[in-house]
Design an enzyme around this catalytic site. Structure first.
Site, short mmCIF file in Angstrom:
data_model
loop_
_atom_site.label_atom_id
_atom_site.label_comp_id
_atom_site.label_asym_id
_atom_site.label_seq_id
_atom_site.Cartn_x
_atom_site.Cartn_y
_atom_site.Cartn_z
N ASP A 138 40.63 42.09 44.46
CA ASP A 138 39.69 41.12 43.92
C ASP A 138 39.82 39.86 44.77
O ASP A 138 40.81 39.14 44.68
CB ASP A 138 40.03 40.83 42.45
CG ASP A 138 39.15 39.74 41.84
OD1 ASP A 138 38.30 39.18 42.55
OD2 ASP A 138 39.33 39.47 40.64
N LYS B 245 32.27 31.78 43.65
CA LYS B 245 33.47 31.05 44.03
C LYS B 245 33.43 30.55 45.48
O LYS B 245 34.06 29.56 45.81
CB LYS B 245 34.71 31.93 43.85
CG LYS B 245 35.00 32.32 42.42
CD LYS B 245 35.37 31.13 41.57
CE LYS B 245 35.81 31.57 40.19
NZ LYS B 245 36.15 30.43 39.31
N TRP C 156 43.03 36.37 35.75
CA TRP C 156 42.02 37.37 36.11
C TRP C 156 42.66 38.70 36.45
O TRP C 156 42.11 39.77 36.16
CB TRP C 156 41.14 36.85 37.24
CG TRP C 156 40.57 35.51 36.90
CD1 TRP C 156 40.77 34.31 37.53
CD2 TRP C 156 39.72 35.19 35.78
NE1 TRP C 156 40.11 33.30 36.90
CE2 TRP C 156 39.46 33.80 35.82
CE3 TRP C 156 39.17 35.95 34.75
CZ2 TRP C 156 38.67 33.16 34.86
CZ3 TRP C 156 38.38 35.31 33.79
CH2 TRP C 156 38.14 33.94 33.86
#
Length: 356
Positions: free
Chosen positions: A169, A193, A102
């Site tokens: 992030d 998440k 990511w």
């Protein structure tokens, strides 16, 4: 049918209380005779939801009015583009830390906006550790990092001192541990998440950092300032995910806050890592010092026993244990709502498997 032990990496496990209240809201929201799914996002009932959903984030993070909270669509992947679009100056450059899939995705998108320097990377070692010996100077418009790497099972245990803006992030470990959140100028996280269902992304941003890129005629939908001005309702927000995220954060606040969650998460992670370390049939993919408290990625040391182990954990009512397709092995995601009893079930399966 009994409830499964849900180790899924996302969409995540949520508290039972959240399911029950969300289900009721779909049938009849606040006793108004209408479903949450059919009311106007401009109605006083939903405006109250959005206001509290924004306020509770600042309470949990202990942030003041210099920060703004947004709930946006597009997932964290849209933030890969919105961050550089809003923070990278015309002709400027940004520093990125490459710690996984990511993070690499964020780097790829940022390069479409301007110059990106990768100041540290563990790619050559299959992202098995968090780079640490790097410097970020004032020549950069911002520094971007990913706090937790769901696929590889690594997590930043500390954050560097940088001479520029700090962007993070936190998609897969948001609200899981205590941090000085004021150290960050922008935080973003896909809700699915650890804080809600898929469909909404949390953005926490220090307002004073905006409007300094020199970029004119910005696309309004990509402009943080536009979303702030409209109080996170520039366009129709993802109503149900926002409400479910609010319920999840209320549950967190009522159960010891982030400090309580951190203590529970550390106990869960220790239980599982201790078993992996003492069991010759299993090992982790990453170095010990960078192990994630949220995503425990591990593999079996004898592939000939994989099918037998798979049958064992599935028979125990365990779900979502398969590793990411790019890495293989197994991944046990220990998000806030996962009870330690589920971790114990997995550990018992591993112990029994080794014994037999």
């Amino acid at each position: 049918m009994s409830k499964k032990h849900n180790f899924s990496a996302g969409p995540c496990i949520l508290p039972q209380e959240v399911f029950e209240k969300s289900a009721q809201a779909i049938l009849d929201f606040n006793g108004i005779g209408l479903s949450l799914l059919e009311i106007s996002h401009r109605s006083k009932d939903f405006v109250a939801v959005m206001d509290e959903a924004r306020a509770i984030v600042k309470r949990l993070m202990n942030l003041g009015d210099d920060y703004e909270v947004l709930y946006l669509g597009g997932g964290a992947s849209l933030q890969f583009a919105m961050v550089p679009y809003n923070l990278m100056k015309v002709g400027g450059k940004a520093a990125y830390l490459d710690t996984g899939t990511w993070a690499a995705g964020a780097i790829k998108e940022a390069k479409k906006v301007g110059t990106v320097d990768v100041v540290g990377s563990s790619k050559e070692e299959n992202y098995s550790f968090i780079p640490k010996d790097y410097k970020v100077g004032s020549e950069y418009d911002y520094f971007h990092c990913t706090s937790n790497n769901t696929i590889y099972g690594t997590q930043m245990k500390s954050f560097p001192e940088v001479d520029t803006l700090m962007v993070c992030d936190m998609s897969s470990d948001i609200f899981s541990r205590q941090l000085d959140f004021s150290k960050f100028d922008l935080i973003y996280a896909g809700a699915q998440k650890n804080m809600g269902p898929a469909g909404v992304t949390l953005v926490v941003i220090k307002k004073e950092i905006l409007g300094k890129t020199g970029r004119e005629n910005m696309f309004s939908i990509l402009d943080y300032s536009q979303h702030i001005a409209k109080e996170s309702m520039y366009n129709t927000p993802p109503v149900f995910p926002v409400y479910a995220s609010l319920l999840t954060l209320q549950h967190l606040e009522n159960n010891g806050g982030i400090a309580g969650a951190e203590a529970r998460n550390e106990a869960k992670a220790k239980l599982l890592y201790d078993e992996i370390d003492s069991n010759p049939l299993f090992e982790t993919f990453c170095v010990k010092e960078d192990r994630s408290l949220m995503n425990v990625s591990f593999k079996i040391t004898d592939e000939s026993k994989k099918e037998e182990f798979d049958n064992a954990w599935k028979a125990a009512g365990i779900s979502g244990l398969n590793g990411h397709r790019s890495l293989g092995g197994y991944r046990a995601s220990l998000y806030n709502a996962l009870p330690i009893e589920s971790v114990q079930v997995l550990v018992d399966v591993m112990k029994s498997f080794n014994k037999n």
